[in-house]
Design a protein around this motif. Structure first.
Motif, PDB file in Angstrom:
ATOM      1  N   UNK A 163       0.809  -1.225   0.000  1.00 17.07           N
ATOM      2  CA  UNK A 163       0.000   0.000   0.000  1.00 17.07           C
ATOM      3  C   UNK A 163       0.841   1.274   0.000  1.00 17.07           C
ATOM      4  N   UNK A 164       2.160   1.138   0.140  1.00 15.88           N
ATOM      5  CA  UNK A 164       3.041   2.301   0.010  1.00 15.88           C
ATOM      6  C   UNK A 164       3.361   2.604  -1.459  1.00 15.88           C
ATOM      7  N   UNK A 165       2.934   1.755  -2.354  1.00 15.61           N
ATOM      8  CA  UNK A 165       3.175   1.969  -3.780  1.00 15.61           C
ATOM      9  C   UNK A 165       2.523   3.263  -4.244  1.00 15.61           C
ATOM     10  N   UNK A 166       3.331   4.139  -4.820  1.00 11.27           N
ATOM     11  CA  UNK A 166       2.842   5.450  -5.259  1.00 11.27           C
ATOM     12  C   UNK A 166       3.990   6.208  -5.909  1.00 11.27           C
ATOM     13  N   UNK A 167       3.647   7.313  -6.547  1.00 10.07           N
ATOM     14  CA  UNK A 167       4.663   8.280  -6.953  1.00 10.07           C
ATOM     15  C   UNK A 167       4.876   9.221  -5.767  1.00 10.07           C
ATOM     16  N   UNK A 168       6.118   9.380  -5.381  1.00  9.57           N
ATOM     17  CA  UNK A 168       6.469  10.213  -4.239  1.00  9.57           C
ATOM     18  C   UNK A 168       7.035  11.542  -4.731  1.00  9.57           C
ATOM     19  N   UNK A 169       6.552  12.621  -4.133  1.00 11.84           N
ATOM     20  CA  UNK A 169       6.964  13.961  -4.496  1.00 11.84           C
ATOM     21  C   UNK A 169       7.530  14.687  -3.276  1.00 11.84           C
ATOM     22  N   UNK A 170       8.554  15.489  -3.483  1.00 10.56           N
ATOM     23  CA  UNK A 170       8.961  16.426  -2.452  1.00 10.56           C
ATOM     24  C   UNK A 170       8.513  17.820  -2.895  1.00 10.56           C
ATOM     25  N   UNK A 171       8.299  18.669  -1.906  1.00 13.67           N
ATOM     26  CA  UNK A 171       7.770  19.989  -2.197  1.00 13.67           C
ATOM     27  C   UNK A 171       8.264  20.997  -1.169  1.00 13.67           C
ATOM     28  N   UNK A 172       8.325  22.239  -1.587  1.00 14.73           N
ATOM     29  CA  UNK A 172       8.768  23.340  -0.731  1.00 14.73           C
ATOM     30  C   UNK A 172       7.547  24.037  -0.127  1.00 14.73           C
ATOM     31  N   UNK A 173       7.514  24.087   1.197  1.00 15.52           N
ATOM     32  CA  UNK A 173       6.430  24.779   1.898  1.00 15.52           C
ATOM     33  C   UNK A 173       6.613  26.286   1.750  1.00 15.52           C
ATOM     34  N   UNK A 174       5.521  27.027   1.914  1.00 12.10           N
ATOM     35  CA  UNK A 174       5.602  28.483   1.784  1.00 12.10           C
ATOM     36  C   UNK A 174       6.249  29.145   2.985  1.00 12.10           C
TER      37      UNK A 174
END
Length: 125
Positions: free
Chosen positions: A88-99
């Motif tokens: 269930x951890x299968x996914x596309x993982x993204x990192x992002x910059x918080x404001x």
């Protein structure tokens, strides 16, 4: 501003992966960084975040005890160590910059203004 995520791949259940997010164009200690994931047919969901200002880390309940977020200021990189992986951890993982620097309401995608391109994690036997 750019974020480059990498480290995904195919892993068996119970295995481990370490994702990397290399940031450029801004100072890592000025903004929190979050990791999100999106599985096919599902909404993007927050996984973890780190306030690079004070080091505070946050995790969603479904990854607590299995995932660890960390940073390397010298490399301007944030990591997500993922252990005991489940299908269930299968996914596309993204990192992002918080404001902001502290990652308030860190689980909300709308509070991030720059996103990496995503890296696919597949957990399967």
């Amino acid at each position: 501003v750019q974020l480059q995520a990498s480290g995904g791949g195919l892993v068996q259940p119970g295995g481990s992966l370490r994702l990397s997010c290399v940031a450029s164009g801004f100072h890592l200690d000025d903004y929190a960084i979050g990791w999100f994931r999106q599985a096919p047919g599902k909404d993007r969901e927050g996984v973890s975040s780190i306030s690079t200002r004070d080091g505070t880390t946050e995790y969603r309940e479904f990854v607590k005890g299995r995932f660890t977020i960390s940073r390397d200021d010298a490399k301007n990189t944030v990591y997500l160590q993922m252990n005991s992986l489940k299908p269930e951890d299968t996914a596309v993982y993204y990192c992002a910059k918080h404001i902001g620097p502290y990652g308030s309401s860190w689980w909300l995608p709308a509070l991030y203004d720059y996103w990496g391109q995503g890296t696919l994690v597949t957990v399967s036997s």
